[in-house]
Design an enzyme around this catalytic site. Structure first.
Site, PDB file in Angstrom:
ATOM      1  N   GLY A 240     -12.210  53.068  53.115  1.00 32.09           N
ATOM      2  CA  GLY A 240     -11.447  53.885  54.138  1.00 32.09           C
ATOM      3  C   GLY A 240     -12.116  55.212  54.542  1.00 32.09           C
ATOM      4  O   GLY A 240     -11.576  56.080  54.846  1.00 32.09           O
TER       5      GLY A 240
ATOM      6  N   GLU B 159     -15.307  50.424  48.005  1.00 27.73           N
ATOM      7  CA  GLU B 159     -15.157  49.131  48.977  1.00 27.73           C
ATOM      8  C   GLU B 159     -15.631  49.853  50.493  1.00 27.73           C
ATOM      9  O   GLU B 159     -14.667  49.644  51.353  1.00 27.73           O
ATOM     10  CB  GLU B 159     -13.933  48.544  48.777  1.00 27.73           C
ATOM     11  CG  GLU B 159     -13.767  47.969  47.577  1.00 27.73           C
ATOM     12  CD  GLU B 159     -12.278  47.301  47.832  1.00 27.73           C
ATOM     13  OE1 GLU B 159     -11.483  47.774  48.164  1.00 27.73           O
ATOM     14  OE2 GLU B 159     -11.924  46.514  46.845  1.00 27.73           O
ATOM     15  N   PRO B 160     -16.636  50.395  50.710  1.00 25.23           N
ATOM     16  CA  PRO B 160     -16.916  51.080  52.336  1.00 25.23           C
ATOM     17  C   PRO B 160     -17.162  49.972  53.268  1.00 25.23           C
ATOM     18  O   PRO B 160     -17.771  49.017  52.978  1.00 25.23           O
ATOM     19  CB  PRO B 160     -18.065  51.951  51.976  1.00 25.23           C
ATOM     20  CG  PRO B 160     -18.762  51.246  50.812  1.00 25.23           C
ATOM     21  CD  PRO B 160     -17.733  50.559  50.072  1.00 25.23           C
TER      22      PRO B 160
ATOM     23  N   ARG C 170     -15.951  50.516  57.251  1.00 22.03           N
ATOM     24  CA  ARG C 170     -15.904  51.474  58.355  1.00 22.03           C
ATOM     25  C   ARG C 170     -17.320  52.427  58.418  1.00 22.03           C
ATOM     26  O   ARG C 170     -18.140  52.738  59.354  1.00 22.03           O
ATOM     27  CB  ARG C 170     -14.923  52.222  58.704  1.00 22.03           C
ATOM     28  CG  ARG C 170     -14.588  53.056  60.035  1.00 22.03           C
ATOM     29  CD  ARG C 170     -13.681  53.818  60.359  1.00 22.03           C
ATOM     30  NE  ARG C 170     -12.466  53.062  59.880  1.00 22.03           N
ATOM     31  CZ  ARG C 170     -11.515  52.558  60.694  1.00 22.03           C
ATOM     32  NH1 ARG C 170     -11.789  52.595  62.123  1.00 22.03           N
ATOM     33  NH2 ARG C 170     -10.398  51.909  60.103  1.00 22.03           N
TER      34      ARG C 170
ATOM     35  N   CYS D 165      -5.459  40.268  81.835  1.00 21.59           N
ATOM     36  CA  CYS D 165      -4.178  40.498  82.291  1.00 21.59           C
ATOM     37  C   CYS D 165      -3.032  41.088  81.624  1.00 21.59           C
ATOM     38  O   CYS D 165      -2.130  40.416  81.041  1.00 21.59           O
ATOM     39  CB  CYS D 165      -3.596  39.166  83.062  1.00 21.59           C
ATOM     40  SG  CYS D 165      -4.920  38.474  84.105  1.00 21.59           S
ATOM     41  N   GLU D 166      -3.377  42.368  81.135  1.00 22.14           N
ATOM     42  CA  GLU D 166      -2.547  43.163  80.237  1.00 22.14           C
ATOM     43  C   GLU D 166      -2.624  44.448  80.679  1.00 22.14           C
ATOM     44  O   GLU D 166      -3.755  44.949  80.675  1.00 22.14           O
ATOM     45  CB  GLU D 166      -2.864  42.886  78.808  1.00 22.14           C
ATOM     46  CG  GLU D 166      -2.627  41.673  77.985  1.00 22.14           C
ATOM     47  CD  GLU D 166      -1.497  41.072  77.539  1.00 22.14           C
ATOM     48  OE1 GLU D 166      -0.550  42.018  77.508  1.00 22.14           O
ATOM     49  OE2 GLU D 166      -1.198  39.950  77.160  1.00 22.14           O
TER      50      GLU D 166
HETATM   51  C1  LIG Z   1     -10.345  47.000  54.976  1.00 21.78           C
HETATM   52  C2  LIG Z   1     -10.243  47.226  53.431  1.00 21.78           C
HETATM   53  C3  LIG Z   1     -11.437  48.006  53.119  1.00 21.78           C
HETATM   54  C4  LIG Z   1     -12.576  48.619  53.985  1.00 21.78           C
HETATM   55  O1  LIG Z   1     -11.867  49.783  54.746  1.00 21.78           O
HETATM   56  P1  LIG Z   1     -12.902  50.647  55.611  1.00 21.78           P
HETATM   57  O2  LIG Z   1     -11.921  51.574  56.156  1.00 21.78           O
HETATM   58  O3  LIG Z   1     -13.531  49.698  56.705  1.00 21.78           O
HETATM   59  O4  LIG Z   1     -13.770  51.293  54.842  1.00 21.78           O
HETATM   60  C5  LIG Z   1     -11.655  48.298  51.612  1.00 21.78           C
HETATM   61  N1  LIG Z   1     -10.729  47.579  50.678  1.00 21.78           N
HETATM   62  C6  LIG Z   1      -9.662  47.102  51.238  1.00 21.78           C
HETATM   63  C7  LIG Z   1      -8.892  46.092  50.418  1.00 21.78           C
HETATM   64  C8  LIG Z   1      -9.459  46.587  52.689  1.00 21.78           C
HETATM   65  O5  LIG Z   1      -8.467  45.852  52.946  1.00 21.78           O
END
Ligand SMILES: *Cc1c(COP(=O)(O)O)cnc(C)c1O
Length: 432
Positions: A239, A276-277, A279, A358-359
């Site tokens: 996140g 868990e990066p 984005r 077409c939206e």
């Molecule tokens: C989507 C997700 C992430 C990654 O989120 P980012 O915003 O891309 O860093 C990490 N953990 C879980 C469980 C997710 O669903």
């Protein structure tokens, strides 16, 4: 910040001129900078080094096998949310013990596939899911490990469609339920419940929601220990932000400055941290190149119609997301010195940038001040590396774009453009 920069009015990715790239590979085209992609990963690894975390790259943010492979080679694990993503992780040669698997709807086939692969942790989203995975593991005579996904009930102050850590969400269980969860399932012999998982939303553009969530999780871990449940792993999720506009997001070191001290005692007591990066690694490492097809007036409004849209980049339509966009080829006084919604340069014109679908929700930008553009001009959609190609569809029977990876002066095709035969292939010769 990233390796997409203007040189003499021409936008480059590293040393490659993007106009030349578009001529060579066609448009629409996703272009990634290897240097930016790897650099963003390295910055996280360095910022959090004191915790010696396992960094599980979130495949769902940008899952091209060639990109995943770059990170696997750097020692990254993978965060997957489906059997398909697990397949990608395997093709990228990620270490299976460093794979974590989240998602509220894992099927029996996916669970078996993950147990056979020997993944690190199932991130558990409900009691029913725990029971099912435990019984499948038992039937397979296997052992697996589980992290309970906990909603710390914090507000990440992000878009409602990407908020996941509040009490009223389909993800995980709240803290009270987490205690009962460990009482009920904490001693299972086939599915070892030994970890806590958090993922509060995305993008989270301040550090405080992480601090609040981690403090709650550490409190829970302490309580659980007192009642005889050892939690040795804390996965703080992803996140982390990206720069859709200049300097919009904290950098990895800013997040780490507050998070590392909070987790150091846990780590020093023998605990393992997982990140868990997604984005924050991929977003600014990718761009979508598109060609202007027509310029049209609708009343007093100007529309720039391009050869891509919501089918290839759905974020504006789905999340009201802002993407900076700018022509690849500009006069010297039109080189953007920063990326933001209101550009203060001479001679700009206001327009909506829209696609061919077409939206009426098919747009990339609304009321945007841009240099004058004409048919044939090339436009770069910035910060499209994450949740771009992975969310692309074939709506309106449009083939998906090709993907190119740039490294220095070299450009490599890492996914070929889809053809009309790709579109109808699964429908033909099905015996009907
Ligand atoms: C989507 C997700 C992430 C990654 O989120 P980012 O915003 O891309 O860093 C990490 N953990 C879980 C469980 C997710 O669903």
């Amino acid at each position: 910040m990233d390796d997409f920069q203007y040189k003499n009015g021409q936008l480059h990715c590293e040393q490659v001129n993007l106009d030349e790239l578009a001529n060579r590979f066609g448009t629409p085209l996703y272009v990634y900078s290897r240097r930016t992609f790897e650099d963003h990963y390295d910055r996280i690894a360095q910022a959090f080094a004191a915790l010696e975390p396992v960094i599980c790259y979130s495949i769902k943010s940008c899952g091209n096998v060639h990109l995943c492979k770059l990170l696997a080679e750097r020692g990254a694990g993978m965060d997957v949310v489906s059997g398909g993503e697990l397949h990608r992780a395997r093709l990228a040669k990620a270490e299976m013990g460093k794979v974590v698997y989240a998602g509220v709807g894992k099927t029996d086939a996916e669970i078996r596939q993950a147990i056979e692969a020997g993944i690190g942790y199932f991130n558990i989203e409900s009691e029913a899911e725990f029971k099912n995975i435990a019984s499948i593991a038992k039937a397979m005579n296997a052992r697996a490990r589980a992290a309970l996904r906990v909603n710390p009930d914090v507000d990440p102050k992000t878009h409602v469609k990407t908020t996941t850590g509040k009490k009223e969400t389909k993800f995980g269980v709240d803290i009270e339920r987490a205690r009962r969860f460990f009482e009920t399932f904490g001693k299972d012999s086939n599915l070892e419940l030994c970890a806590i998982h958090l993922h509060i939303g995305s993008p989270v553009l301040t550090v405080d929601p992480y601090v609040q969530a981690i403090e709650k999780a550490l409190g829970l871990i302490k309580d659980l220990k007192q009642s005889g449940h050892a939690v040795s792993v804390l996965d703080i999720g992803g996140g982390f932000g990206a720069n859709y506009q200049s300097d919009q997001s904290p950098v990895a070191a800013d997040y780490a400055a507050k998070i590392v001290p909070l987790l150091l005692p846990f780590k020093q007591a023998g605990g393992q941290i997982i990140l868990e990066p997604g984005r924050t690694i991929a977003a600014n490492a990718g761009m979508l190149l598109t060609r202007v097809q027509y310029v049209k007036m609708g009343g007093s409004k100007k529309f720039i119609i391009v050869d891509t849209g919501m089918h290839h980049l759905i974020r504006p339509a789905m999340y009201d997301a802002f993407h900076f966009l700018w022509p690849t080829n500009v006069a010297p006084n039109h080189e953007p010195t920063q990326r933001k919604a209101e550009m203060d340069l001479p001679g700009l014109e206001k327009a909506d940038v829209v696609g061919p679908i077409c939206e009426s929700s098919d747009y990339l930008a609304k009321d945007r001040m841009l240099p004058p553009m004409a048919r044939g001009d090339l436009l770069a959609v910035y910060t499209a590396g994450a949740y771009g190609m992975v969310m692309a569809s074939n709506y309106n029977a449009m083939p998906r774009p090709a993907e190119v990876l740039v490294s220095g002066a070299k450009a490599t095709l890492i996914r070929r453009r889809e053809t009309y035969d790709d579109l109808v292939g699964p429908e033909l010769n099905v015996g009907a």
